[in-house]
Design an enzyme around this catalytic site. Structure first.
Site, PDB file in Angstrom:
ATOM      1  N   GLU A 220      -1.188   2.711   3.945  1.00 41.24           N
ATOM      2  CA  GLU A 220       0.550   2.556   3.475  1.00 41.24           C
ATOM      3  C   GLU A 220       0.770   3.543   4.788  1.00 41.24           C
ATOM      4  O   GLU A 220       1.350   3.446   5.624  1.00 41.24           O
ATOM      5  CB  GLU A 220       1.042   2.119   2.252  1.00 41.24           C
ATOM      6  CG  GLU A 220       0.534   1.073   2.023  1.00 41.24           C
ATOM      7  CD  GLU A 220       1.294   0.916   0.360  1.00 41.24           C
ATOM      8  OE1 GLU A 220       1.658  -1.015   0.218  1.00 41.24           O
ATOM      9  OE2 GLU A 220       1.846   2.234  -0.053  1.00 41.24           O
TER      10      GLU A 220
ATOM     11  N   ASP B  42       5.070   1.299   3.421  1.00 39.27           N
ATOM     12  CA  ASP B  42       4.972   0.099   2.764  1.00 39.27           C
ATOM     13  C   ASP B  42       6.373  -1.009   3.412  1.00 39.27           C
ATOM     14  O   ASP B  42       6.121  -1.664   2.728  1.00 39.27           O
ATOM     15  CB  ASP B  42       5.055   0.914   0.551  1.00 39.27           C
ATOM     16  CG  ASP B  42       5.872  -0.703  -0.065  1.00 39.27           C
ATOM     17  OD1 ASP B  42       4.676  -1.538  -0.333  1.00 39.27           O
ATOM     18  OD2 ASP B  42       6.974  -0.666  -0.865  1.00 39.27           O
TER      19      ASP B  42
END
Length: 226
Positions: free
Chosen positions: A119, A47
């Protein structure tokens, strides 16, 4: 060629096989297999890598945009809906290791699972091949989103965008219904939206996310007519 090797070829980057396997391991699979490690730590890392790569690209590519406009564009590219779209483009759902319950409830196509796994794969790339390779992967994956200005408003606020295009096409206002399934600690939602003769569904880990996913799907269909 193994399935994960095929995925590595699609990604165009050399990822350590053990790290990639970890990135593809959802917590539902880990729970059903004796509490083995799962991908949430890699998701946390990915992320951050994703956000930095997109921020720098937008900043350098668009000197004409102010902070607010840059923030909106970044949000539209790193959102759960957008990342799920990226994941579907490379067939990531076929590679995710899921528990039986998630498989039975369509987990391979859930926005939340696809986005989180994407992610995690970015995080695994960072650890395997370094920051430059991870940044390069991110930019290759999200370039179609960055290059499509029409998606910014819809991806940021798909429910409002759907309402606006419905009004423009003289259609009734969108009507939503939501169904929930699963235990309280892992509730999953399916939203259905009806706009005229268009019916679309969306999945999410919350009612809001499910409705947003459904709205974006319906918006895309109506946009093709506009």
């Amino acid at each position: 060629m193994t399935r994960n090797a095929a995925l590595i070829e699609k990604l165009g980057v050399d990822i350590d096989p053990e790290l990639l396997s970890l990135a593809l391991t959802h917590r539902s699979f880990a729970y059903e297999n004796g509490g083995i490690p799962h991908n949430e730590r890699l998701e946390f890392l990915g992320d951050s890598v994703l956000g930095q790569a997109v921020t720098v690209r937008l900043y350098t590519r668009h000197p004409e945009l102010d902070e607010g406009s840059l923030a909106k564009r970044r949000a539209s590219v790193v959102s759960t809906v957008a990342l799920a779209e990226v994941a579907r483009a490379i067939g990531l759902g076929d590679h995710v290791r899921l528990g039986r319950g998630e498989i039975l409830t369509g987990g391979r196509d859930k926005d939340s699972i696809l986005a989180d796994t994407m992610e995690a794969v970015i995080g695994a790339t960072y650890l395997s091949a370094g920051p430059d390779a991870a940044t390069g992967l991110v930019l290759r994956l999200v370039e179609p989103l960055l290059a499509d200005p029409d998606r910014y408003g819809a991806a940021m606020d798909p429910k409002t965008s759907l309402q606006e295009i419905a009004a423009r096409l003289a259609l009734p206002a969108p009507v939503y219904s939501v169904a929930a399934a699963g235990p309280d600690h892992d509730r999953r939602f399916t939203a259905t939206v009806v706009v005229g003769d268009v019916t679309a569904q969306g999945l999410g880990s919350s009612k809001k996310h499910a409705e947003m996913a459904a709205a974006l799907t319906a918006w895309r269909e109506l946009s093709a007519r506009a």
